[in-house]
Design a protein around this motif. Structure first.
Motif, mmCIF file in Angstrom:
data_model
loop_
_atom_site.group_PDB
_atom_site.id
_atom_site.type_symbol
_atom_site.label_atom_id
_atom_site.label_comp_id
_atom_site.label_asym_id
_atom_site.label_seq_id
_atom_site.Cartn_x
_atom_site.Cartn_y
_atom_site.Cartn_z
ATOM 1 N N LEU A 106 51.084 33.798 33.376
ATOM 2 C CA LEU A 106 49.940 33.740 34.278
ATOM 3 C C LEU A 106 49.007 34.895 33.962
ATOM 4 O O LEU A 106 49.413 36.065 33.964
ATOM 5 N N CYS A 107 47.738 34.564 33.709
ATOM 6 C CA CYS A 107 46.720 35.557 33.381
ATOM 7 C C CYS A 107 45.892 35.817 34.630
ATOM 8 O O CYS A 107 45.214 34.913 35.138
ATOM 9 N N VAL A 108 45.947 37.055 35.128
ATOM 10 C CA VAL A 108 45.393 37.411 36.431
ATOM 11 C C VAL A 108 44.172 38.304 36.279
ATOM 12 O O VAL A 108 44.144 39.202 35.421
ATOM 13 N N SER A 109 43.172 38.075 37.113
ATOM 14 C CA SER A 109 41.944 38.870 37.106
ATOM 15 C C SER A 109 42.047 40.049 38.074
ATOM 16 O O SER A 109 42.779 39.998 39.063
ATOM 17 N N SER A 110 41.289 41.110 37.780
ATOM 18 C CA SER A 110 41.312 42.317 38.610
ATOM 19 C C SER A 110 39.942 42.689 39.164
ATOM 20 O O SER A 110 39.845 43.535 40.051
ATOM 21 N N MET A 165 39.725 38.307 34.178
ATOM 22 C CA MET A 165 38.433 38.957 34.346
ATOM 23 C C MET A 165 38.617 40.401 34.802
ATOM 24 O O MET A 165 39.396 40.681 35.700
ATOM 25 N N GLY A 166 37.891 41.322 34.156
ATOM 26 C CA GLY A 166 37.878 42.705 34.609
ATOM 27 C C GLY A 166 38.787 43.632 33.838
ATOM 28 O O GLY A 166 39.649 43.217 33.062
ATOM 29 N N GLU A 167 38.588 44.927 34.051
ATOM 30 C CA GLU A 167 39.410 45.999 33.481
ATOM 31 C C GLU A 167 40.357 46.480 34.577
ATOM 32 O O GLU A 167 39.931 47.143 35.533
#
Length: 366
Positions: A106-110, A165-167
């Motif tokens: 699962l690829c999660v955004s921050s 999305m995001g760093e």
């Protein structure tokens, strides 16, 4: 004006224990609440049957368990799933699930967008709006797990990567509790090594993460020299390659069998040359690591192109000949814009960067 209700998904177990004790309750209520939320996917306090009616009513009066609205779900021909989640009235972010034979990632955004403006990334090109809260980060796992019918016995999700999305490290204080919930036995119970934080190179936060959480680290390197990396990753002007690699050495220094994953987006006629591959192998020679090559995925408005398969194979062979584990990331979900570097979401860009994407000066080809 009354204070808004606190979202219980904003707190890891230690923070929840303090919240409950401050509320006049016993610490064990924290684990009970986590079991309901993350074990049973139950968000209604009235269904917390091991809480008294009085406590359930008090909880409902002071707290909530809000998760983002699921706007859409798209499934690729290769099985990849992308969910669009509504964060607020103007913003939505994307979360991606990638199934493979023996794992599900699962690829999660921050963040809503990204503030770093890496020139080859669709998310960066779209600009930046705000940080996600801890609740909004962990809720991506919650929504995906619920949609997939994931449970401790039916582990559809085996790995979580903070690569959306995001760093992540730019939003450190909110990401850290989410990492704790992911790895908590009363949360999602993922093994430490199966939770990965990907960073473009925020050196102080890499050191802080090393002190605070036993997780895996992936570093978006993308170039073997400062001159080229500064054009691809503007953050390199603040934290150059030497300082970044020093922090990476510290990160793995006392961890048995630990390896850092260095991500290298291979861009046609920009960073895909044989000499650049050899320079990369020299650069990383004293760091336990593996190299993950990511063929560039084009997106609307980009000035870059994909590398040839021949160039990618040559790059990989040079790395492997130097003794590295080197893999080429298989493009997954590109037909639904879910591949690496393609996540964009829907949001209001406070930076106005997206309006200027076509005005940028082309990168010098080396």
């Amino acid at each position: 004006m009354t204070n808004p209700k606190k979202n219980l998904l904003d707190y890891d177990r230690l923070q929840l224990e303090k919240l409950f004790t401050d509320f006049g309750e016993q610490r064990f209520r924290a684990t009970q609440a986590m079991k309901w939320i993350y074990g049973d996917y139950q968000l209604d306090f009235q269904q917390f049957t091991n809480f008294s009616k009085t406590l359930r009513d008090k909880m409902a009066a002071h707290f909530n368990t809000a998760v983002p609205e699921l706007v859409s779900e798209h499934q690729s021909t290769d099985g990849t799933i992308k969910w669009l989640l509504k964060m607020d009235s103007d913003n939505a972010i994307e979360t991606v699930y990638i199934p493979e034979k023996n794992r599900g990632t699962l690829c999660v955004s921050s963040q809503v967008g990204c503030s770093l403006n890496c020139t080859f990334c669709a998310t960066g090109a779209q600009g930046f709006n705000r940080h996600l809260t801890t609740a909004e980060i962990i809720a991506q796992v919650w929504v995906a797990a619920k949609q997939l019918n994931h449970s401790h016995k039916n582990r559809r999700i085996t790995n979580v990567v903070m690569m959306g999305m995001g760093e992540p490290l730019a939003n450190y204080e909110r990401v850290l509790p989410a990492l704790n919930i992911m790895r908590d036995d009363f949360g999602f119970g993922f093994a430490n090594k199966r939770v990965t934080v990907s960073t473009s190179g925020l050196v102080p936060q890499i050191r802080q993460l090393n002190a605070d959480a036993d997780v895996s680290l992936a570093v978006s390197l993308h170039a073997p020299t400062d001159e080229l990396r500064e054009q691809l990753v503007p953050l390199n002007k603040k934290y150059n390659i030497a300082s970044l690699l020093a922090a990476c050495r510290e990160f793995v220094a006392d961890k048995k069998k630990a390896r850092i994953t260095f991500e290298y987006t291979v861009i046609g006629d920009v960073n895909d040359g044989a000499e650049q591959a050899r320079a990369l192998t020299r650069l990383l020679r004293d760091i336990p690591c593996k190299i993950n090559l990511i063929p560039f995925n084009p997106f609307p408005g980009t000035r870059y192109k994909s590398p040839s398969a021949k160039k990618v194979d040559q790059f990989k062979e040079i790395c492997m000949a130097a003794g590295y584990i080197c893999t080429v990331r298989k493009t997954r979900g590109d037909d639904i814009a879910a591949a690496c570097g393609q996540l964009a979401g829907e949001f209001m860009d406070r930076t106005r960067r997206s309006a200027n994407i076509t005005k940028k000066i082309p990168l010098e080809v080396r």
